[in-house]
Design an enzyme around this catalytic site. Sequence first.
Site, PDB file in Angstrom:
ATOM      1  N   LEU A  46     -13.497   5.346  -2.496  1.00 28.72           N
ATOM      2  CA  LEU A  46     -14.377   4.831  -3.548  1.00 28.72           C
ATOM      3  C   LEU A  46     -13.560   4.602  -4.822  1.00 28.72           C
ATOM      4  O   LEU A  46     -14.080   4.746  -5.915  1.00 28.72           O
ATOM      5  CB  LEU A  46     -15.511   5.834  -3.834  1.00 28.72           C
ATOM      6  CG  LEU A  46     -16.716   5.816  -2.882  1.00 28.72           C
ATOM      7  CD1 LEU A  46     -17.788   6.795  -3.336  1.00 28.72           C
ATOM      8  CD2 LEU A  46     -17.330   4.412  -2.757  1.00 28.72           C
TER       9      LEU A  46
ATOM     10  N   CYS B 235      -4.570  -4.243   8.371  1.00 26.33           N
ATOM     11  CA  CYS B 235      -5.738  -3.869   9.195  1.00 26.33           C
ATOM     12  C   CYS B 235      -7.076  -4.375   8.662  1.00 26.33           C
ATOM     13  O   CYS B 235      -7.773  -5.112   9.371  1.00 26.33           O
ATOM     14  CB  CYS B 235      -5.776  -2.356   9.346  1.00 26.33           C
ATOM     15  SG  CYS B 235      -4.224  -1.708   9.960  1.00 26.33           S
TER      16      CYS B 235
ATOM     17  N   ASP C  38      10.482  -1.420  23.629  1.00 26.15           N
ATOM     18  CA  ASP C  38      10.269  -2.652  22.856  1.00 26.15           C
ATOM     19  C   ASP C  38      11.160  -3.730  23.456  1.00 26.15           C
ATOM     20  O   ASP C  38      12.268  -3.430  23.911  1.00 26.15           O
ATOM     21  CB  ASP C  38      10.610  -2.424  21.385  1.00 26.15           C
ATOM     22  CG  ASP C  38       9.873  -3.390  20.476  1.00 26.15           C
ATOM     23  OD1 ASP C  38       8.980  -2.958  19.739  1.00 26.15           O
ATOM     24  OD2 ASP C  38      10.192  -4.612  20.538  1.00 26.15           O
TER      25      ASP C  38
ATOM     26  N   ARG D  57       1.910  -7.135   3.916  1.00 28.73           N
ATOM     27  CA  ARG D  57       0.907  -7.958   4.596  1.00 28.73           C
ATOM     28  C   ARG D  57      -0.434  -7.940   3.861  1.00 28.73           C
ATOM     29  O   ARG D  57      -0.961  -6.880   3.535  1.00 28.73           O
ATOM     30  CB  ARG D  57       0.728  -7.485   6.047  1.00 28.73           C
ATOM     31  CG  ARG D  57       1.853  -7.985   6.932  1.00 28.73           C
ATOM     32  CD  ARG D  57       1.720  -7.476   8.331  1.00 28.73           C
ATOM     33  NE  ARG D  57       2.056  -6.062   8.409  1.00 28.73           N
ATOM     34  CZ  ARG D  57       2.004  -5.343   9.525  1.00 28.73           C
ATOM     35  NH1 ARG D  57       1.611  -5.901  10.651  1.00 28.73           N
ATOM     36  NH2 ARG D  57       2.346  -4.079   9.531  1.00 28.73           N
TER      37      ARG D  57
ATOM     38  N   LYS E 132      -7.675  -8.246   8.667  1.00 31.30           N
ATOM     39  CA  LYS E 132      -7.646  -8.764  10.052  1.00 31.30           C
ATOM     40  C   LYS E 132      -8.846  -8.245  10.852  1.00 31.30           C
ATOM     41  O   LYS E 132      -9.517  -9.017  11.559  1.00 31.30           O
ATOM     42  CB  LYS E 132      -6.322  -8.311  10.692  1.00 31.30           C
ATOM     43  CG  LYS E 132      -6.241  -8.360  12.186  1.00 31.30           C
ATOM     44  CD  LYS E 132      -4.849  -7.964  12.663  1.00 31.30           C
ATOM     45  CE  LYS E 132      -4.634  -6.480  12.811  1.00 31.30           C
ATOM     46  NZ  LYS E 132      -5.215  -5.841  13.985  1.00 31.30           N
TER      47      LYS E 132
HETATM   48  C1  UGA Z   1      -6.425   1.518   7.511  1.00 34.47           C
HETATM   49  C2  UGA Z   1      -7.379   2.694   7.820  1.00 34.47           C
HETATM   50  O1  UGA Z   1      -7.540   3.510   6.650  1.00 34.47           O
HETATM   51  C3  UGA Z   1      -6.822   3.560   8.956  1.00 34.47           C
HETATM   52  O2  UGA Z   1      -7.756   4.578   9.298  1.00 34.47           O
HETATM   53  C4  UGA Z   1      -6.584   2.658  10.177  1.00 34.47           C
HETATM   54  O3  UGA Z   1      -6.017   3.383  11.249  1.00 34.47           O
HETATM   55  C5  UGA Z   1      -5.626   1.536   9.802  1.00 34.47           C
HETATM   56  O4  UGA Z   1      -6.203   0.776   8.710  1.00 34.47           O
HETATM   57  C6  UGA Z   1      -5.442   0.669  11.027  1.00 34.47           C
HETATM   58  O5  UGA Z   1      -6.389   0.007  11.437  1.00 34.47           O
HETATM   59  O6  UGA Z   1      -4.387   0.763  11.673  1.00 34.47           O
HETATM   60  P1  UGA Z   1      -4.144   1.229   6.109  1.00 34.47           P
HETATM   61  O7  UGA Z   1      -4.300  -0.236   6.362  1.00 34.47           O
HETATM   62  O8  UGA Z   1      -2.824   1.866   6.353  1.00 34.47           O
HETATM   63  O9  UGA Z   1      -5.194   2.065   7.032  1.00 34.47           O
HETATM   64  O10 UGA Z   1      -4.516   1.464   4.596  1.00 34.47           O
HETATM   65  P2  UGA Z   1      -5.651   2.184   3.736  1.00 34.47           P
HETATM   66  O11 UGA Z   1      -5.134   3.415   3.149  1.00 34.47           O
HETATM   67  O12 UGA Z   1      -6.917   2.288   4.471  1.00 34.47           O
HETATM   68  O13 UGA Z   1      -5.826   1.092   2.554  1.00 34.47           O
HETATM   69  C7  UGA Z   1      -6.266  -0.236   2.827  1.00 34.47           C
HETATM   70  C8  UGA Z   1      -6.517  -0.973   1.534  1.00 34.47           C
HETATM   71  O14 UGA Z   1      -7.624  -0.427   0.850  1.00 34.47           O
HETATM   72  C9  UGA Z   1      -5.360  -0.916   0.548  1.00 34.47           C
HETATM   73  O15 UGA Z   1      -5.189  -2.177  -0.040  1.00 34.47           O
HETATM   74  C10 UGA Z   1      -5.796   0.114  -0.475  1.00 34.47           C
HETATM   75  O16 UGA Z   1      -5.207  -0.058  -1.734  1.00 34.47           O
HETATM   76  C11 UGA Z   1      -7.293  -0.158  -0.512  1.00 34.47           C
HETATM   77  N1  UGA Z   1      -8.089   0.989  -1.004  1.00 34.47           N
HETATM   78  C12 UGA Z   1      -8.207   2.125  -0.282  1.00 34.47           C
HETATM   79  C13 UGA Z   1      -8.779   0.859  -2.213  1.00 34.47           C
HETATM   80  O17 UGA Z   1      -8.697  -0.182  -2.897  1.00 34.47           O
HETATM   81  N2  UGA Z   1      -9.554   1.888  -2.639  1.00 34.47           N
HETATM   82  C14 UGA Z   1      -9.678   3.029  -1.937  1.00 34.47           C
HETATM   83  O18 UGA Z   1     -10.425   3.943  -2.383  1.00 34.47           O
HETATM   84  C15 UGA Z   1      -8.986   3.163  -0.727  1.00 34.47           C
END
Ligand code: UGA
Length: 432
Positions: A253, A263, A30, A331, A266
């Site tokens: 769901l 993620c 880094d 974020r 964006k």
């Molecule tokens: C997400 C993807 O799940 C990963 O597979 C991916 O690698 C990552 O982005 C990335 O691109 O690096 P992450 O952003 O860590 O991972 O979080 P998630 O667990 O996917 O949750 C994202 C958002 O969806 C959160 O705000 C969460 O609360 C919401 N969510 C998730 C719901 O509202 N309902 C759900 O059933 C699941």
Amino acid sequence: MKLCMIGTGYVGLVSGVCFSDLGNNVICVDKDQAKINSLKKGKIPIYEPGLEELVLKNYKNKRLSFSTDLKDSVRKSDIIFICVGTPSRKGGSGADLSQVFNVAKEIGKSINKFKIIITKSTVPVTTGDQIEKIIQKTNKKKKFSIVSNPEFLREGEAIRDFVYPDRVVVGTNDIKSNKILKTLYSPLISKGAQYLNTSRRAAELIKYASNAFLATKITFINEMANLCEKTNINIEDISIGMGLDKRIGGRFLRAGPAYGGSCFPKDTKAIINTADKFKTKLSVIKSVIKSNDNRSNLLLSRISKLLKNRLKNKKICFLGVTFKANTDDMRDSSSLTMIPILSKKGAKVSYYDPTGHKKEFNKYKNVSFENNIKDALKKSDLIVVHTEWNDFKSINFKSYLKGRKPIIFDMRNIYSPTKMKQQGFKYFGVGR
Ligand code: UGA
């Protein structure tokens, strides 16, 4: 194998540490000297369960090292992973690839023997082609191979997701690189991960398409929750009933606030930007973005309604402000939209989050952090459960509230409506 991870953010640090735990020699690079110094002392810049232990173990075993010297680290390694950030471009929707291209230039100057150069950061389709061109400028005799190997780990579950991924996607047409990478990932393949070799562009798109699809699933169930509220149906029955169909699947769901994080917001915008460049309409993803943008307003109007449209001087307590549990990441968290609006409308907001005070709210008057749940709940007129931390799942409201009966708005549906009502609380969830 000798690996080098460039960028010690989420993806770079977690993958680097996990690769070293599988027996590889890994240098994490880094340009931020302070970050590297603290990593050498075992201090981890992000909150991720289990990461610190793995860093300490592998650093002690000398399989993991940290450096600010990109050139030297590239020369010493056979496989280079580019893991720097690809944020949204300022004022635009596409990904800002300046960090990726700068790193590519640096790598180009440092190639001394055959290297596999991999993008692990989420990069738009054709980025691999552009990196290849940049590196070719300083390396006429092609001593390198550019591969796309996107990462699918979730914050808060990152180590588990790395060790037990559903799939490993490797985008390359180069037989030699594919063989080497299959060997690198063989410990995960033997535990059940599917290994998929595609073209480089396909691998790049798989990442965006996956995130956009998951965002679509969440948005879909959130809209169903809106309908359930009007028709007196429990959204959880719908999620279970739909999810039992193997073609749909039950995960992602869960209805709740607007999806957030570094993620989904964006990447959904960036894939639209790519489609625009290639003159293709992605109308489904466009409406997902719009619906999600509108979700916080919708939940705010529910808050307002619960307080009979009188927000001035009302005490509102937020339990959890991060975009999801098990991360300190703020974020694009929907709390960043909701809390400032409530404060502007005259409400007094207190919040508690297991990962502590958040500087993002410093500039808002009437917004205060409390360092325990009990103090945050004090005198509240309305309690909003914003993030599904385990810490909140068995709160004894009765003893904390001492006879008071504020309204509870559970945006994550973590409590049983029957039990809450039996205790005399005015309890509301989403979609039920
Ligand atoms: C997400 C993807 O799940 C990963 O597979 C991916 O690698 C990552 O982005 C990335 O691109 O690096 P992450 O952003 O860590 O991972 O979080 P998630 O667990 O996917 O949750 C994202 C958002 O969806 C959160 O705000 C969460 O609360 C919401 N969510 C998730 C719901 O509202 N309902 C759900 O059933 C699941």
